[in-house]
Design an enzyme around this catalytic site. Structure first.
Site, PDB file in Angstrom:
ATOM      1  N   HIS A   1      -6.008   3.605   0.291  1.00 59.00           N
ATOM      2  CA  HIS A   1      -7.061   2.703   0.305  1.00 59.00           C
ATOM      3  C   HIS A   1      -7.003   1.959   1.890  1.00 59.00           C
ATOM      4  O   HIS A   1      -6.062   1.327   2.055  1.00 59.00           O
ATOM      5  CB  HIS A   1      -6.806   1.694  -0.681  1.00 59.00           C
ATOM      6  CG  HIS A   1      -7.715   0.589  -0.537  1.00 59.00           C
ATOM      7  ND1 HIS A   1      -8.660   0.254  -1.733  1.00 59.00           N
ATOM      8  CD2 HIS A   1      -8.113  -0.478   0.013  1.00 59.00           C
ATOM      9  CE1 HIS A   1      -9.512  -0.540  -1.722  1.00 59.00           C
ATOM     10  NE2 HIS A   1      -9.282  -1.188  -0.563  1.00 59.00           N
TER      11      HIS A   1
ATOM     12  N   HIS B   1     -14.179  -0.237  -5.735  1.00 59.79           N
ATOM     13  CA  HIS B   1     -13.595  -1.630  -5.321  1.00 59.79           C
ATOM     14  C   HIS B   1     -13.809  -2.359  -6.533  1.00 59.79           C
ATOM     15  O   HIS B   1     -15.044  -2.737  -6.729  1.00 59.79           O
ATOM     16  CB  HIS B   1     -14.022  -2.206  -4.117  1.00 59.79           C
ATOM     17  CG  HIS B   1     -13.575  -1.566  -2.865  1.00 59.79           C
ATOM     18  ND1 HIS B   1     -13.437  -0.488  -2.564  1.00 59.79           N
ATOM     19  CD2 HIS B   1     -12.960  -2.397  -1.711  1.00 59.79           C
ATOM     20  CE1 HIS B   1     -12.743   0.061  -1.539  1.00 59.79           C
ATOM     21  NE2 HIS B   1     -12.614  -1.224  -0.833  1.00 59.79           N
TER      22      HIS B   1
ATOM     23  N   GLU C   1     -11.049  -7.948  -7.052  1.00 62.11           N
ATOM     24  CA  GLU C   1     -10.470  -8.376  -5.901  1.00 62.11           C
ATOM     25  C   GLU C   1     -10.841 -10.035  -5.888  1.00 62.11           C
ATOM     26  O   GLU C   1     -10.344 -10.694  -6.126  1.00 62.11           O
ATOM     27  CB  GLU C   1     -10.819  -7.913  -4.430  1.00 62.11           C
ATOM     28  CG  GLU C   1     -10.175  -8.486  -3.233  1.00 62.11           C
ATOM     29  CD  GLU C   1     -10.573  -7.793  -1.898  1.00 62.11           C
ATOM     30  OE1 GLU C   1      -9.787  -7.947  -1.048  1.00 62.11           O
ATOM     31  OE2 GLU C   1     -11.570  -7.185  -1.842  1.00 62.11           O
TER      32      GLU C   1
ATOM     33  N   ASP D   1      -5.572  -1.513   3.401  1.00 60.86           N
ATOM     34  CA  ASP D   1      -6.945  -1.989   3.522  1.00 60.86           C
ATOM     35  C   ASP D   1      -7.382  -2.020   4.907  1.00 60.86           C
ATOM     36  O   ASP D   1      -8.056  -0.920   5.128  1.00 60.86           O
ATOM     37  CB  ASP D   1      -6.634  -3.363   2.942  1.00 60.86           C
ATOM     38  CG  ASP D   1      -8.023  -3.859   2.213  1.00 60.86           C
ATOM     39  OD1 ASP D   1      -9.007  -2.897   2.212  1.00 60.86           O
ATOM     40  OD2 ASP D   1      -8.302  -5.024   1.842  1.00 60.86           O
ATOM     41  N   ASP D   2      -7.369  -3.213   5.635  1.00 59.46           N
ATOM     42  CA  ASP D   2      -7.795  -3.069   7.020  1.00 59.46           C
ATOM     43  C   ASP D   2      -6.774  -3.418   8.058  1.00 59.46           C
ATOM     44  O   ASP D   2      -6.525  -4.770   8.246  1.00 59.46           O
ATOM     45  CB  ASP D   2      -9.148  -4.169   6.987  1.00 59.46           C
ATOM     46  CG  ASP D   2     -10.111  -3.871   6.287  1.00 59.46           C
ATOM     47  OD1 ASP D   2     -10.854  -2.675   6.573  1.00 59.46           O
ATOM     48  OD2 ASP D   2     -10.337  -4.613   5.350  1.00 59.46           O
TER      49      ASP D   2
ATOM     50  N   HIS E   1     -10.072   1.307   5.058  1.00 53.89           N
ATOM     51  CA  HIS E   1     -11.285   1.480   5.959  1.00 53.89           C
ATOM     52  C   HIS E   1     -10.934   1.739   7.177  1.00 53.89           C
ATOM     53  O   HIS E   1     -10.523   1.129   7.902  1.00 53.89           O
ATOM     54  CB  HIS E   1     -11.917   0.094   5.625  1.00 53.89           C
ATOM     55  CG  HIS E   1     -12.245  -0.392   4.149  1.00 53.89           C
ATOM     56  ND1 HIS E   1     -13.496   0.019   3.439  1.00 53.89           N
ATOM     57  CD2 HIS E   1     -11.495  -1.125   3.389  1.00 53.89           C
ATOM     58  CE1 HIS E   1     -13.163  -0.802   2.203  1.00 53.89           C
ATOM     59  NE2 HIS E   1     -11.860  -1.183   2.285  1.00 53.89           N
TER      60      HIS E   1
END
Length: 330
Positions: A8, A186, A189, A267-268, A10
């Site tokens: 996961h 997704h 969250e 994630d980021d 991006h």
């Protein structure tokens, strides 16, 4: 070093401040106020998106995207990762002035370069964006199903979980599933436990991105465990975005104890001042996980990866080797 795998991330959100600064110089842009002292600067979700969009706008050519993927995966390999899947967005490609095909091919080139340097395996998950609407998501699914790039092995939906409804995306996921792509979405969250339930009911994914709000409903947690759905959990992101107030409140240990299949992801990463290495360190420090338990998390990720069985077997065999048998940054 514990071997790691990531499901996961991006790709536009994986660009380091150093790489973004170099791209800004290339295109004559000033990094202020988005980067200061070598770190991204944001204060809330709105300013996070502003910094993210600024950085993403600095990747415009095929070589830019190849460099982005190569840079990220090479760094992961230095931290002991042997596998990574990252999310791609045809919408970003169009905004950058590239066709989705050129964008995907460039990212694939970056994966190939990183693999040649490090032995790191990488795959791509094409994503639609919820707040761009149902038709945009179906268009992304049609691209994913028809592009035939060998490293595109999954399809997902990201974006604002509060936009739209899971049942609106059923056709998009059917298109992807019929093409043999792995399915992730997704949920859980910002959307609450109901978004996880709706994903299971309407989309039937093998994996859920985040999924942590499922902890609010014990019956749902049991369902996730019983159905073997894998959760792509990003602990540091959850804390930085205030999904949970502290690691003591984070449900990773409770989900794992309940029998859910859990993985660690970034994630980021630079926006949340993290790396995949740090996610594993957080699990060790805050979730009391030992080395064997962390290796088990990596195994879960590889077993859930959207890869052919030969590649999965090769990755698992690397995981089973004695640590001294692993040479190089992988």
């Amino acid at each position: 070093m514990i071997l790691k795998a990531e499901l996961h991330c991006h790709i536009e959100g994986a660009a380091s401040p150093e790489l973004v600064a170099a791209q800004a110089m290339k295109y004559g842009r000033d990094v202020e106020p988005f980067i200061r002292n070598g770190s991204f600067v944001w204060h809330d979700f709105t300013t996070f998106l502003a910094a993210y969009d600024f950085a993403a706008d600095l990747f415009r050519t095929e070589e830019d995207y190849a460099l982005l993927a190569e840079h990220y995966l090479t760094g992961l390999a230095r931290d002991g990762a042997i596998y990574c899947e990252f999310f791609t967005s045809p919408d970003h490609a169009v905004k950058a002035g590239l066709s989705p095909e050129a964008y995907t091919g460039a990212l694939g080139e970056g994966i190939a370069r990183a693999r040649a340097k490090t032995g790191m395996e990488g795959r791509m998950i094409v994503t639609g964006v919820r707040h761009f609407g149902t038709e945009s998501i179906e268009e992304a699914a049609r691209f994913a199903a028809s592009c035939r790039h060998p490293l595109v092995t999954g399809f997902g939906v990201a974006g604002d979980e509060r936009s739209g409804s899971m049942k609106d995306y059923v056709r998009a996921f059917e298109i992807a599933r019929e093409a043999g792509l792995g399915i992730t979405v997704h949920a859980g969250e910002f959307g609450g436990w109901e978004s996880v339930r709706d994903a299971l009911d309407h989309v039937r994914p093998s994996r859920i991105g985040h999924g942590v709000r499922a902890i609010e409903n014990p019956d749902l947690v049991r369902r996730i465990a019983d159905e073997g759905v894998v959760l792509e959990i990003c602990p540091v992101s959850n804390i930085e975005l205030k999904v949970f107030s502290s690691y003591a409140d984070h449900p990773f240990p409770r989900l794992r104890a309940a029998g859910c299949k859990v993985t660690l992801n970034s994630d980021d990463p630079p926006y949340f001042w993290t790396t995949l290495q740090r996610e594993y360190e957080v699990a060790a420090e805050h979730f009391a996980m030992g080395e064997a338990e962390l290796v088990a998390v990596t195994r879960t990720a590889i077993e859930a990866a959207f890869v052919d069985e030969a590649t999965r077997g090769a990755l698992l065999s690397r995981l089973d080797r004695p640590p001294e048998a692993e040479s190089g940054p992988g």
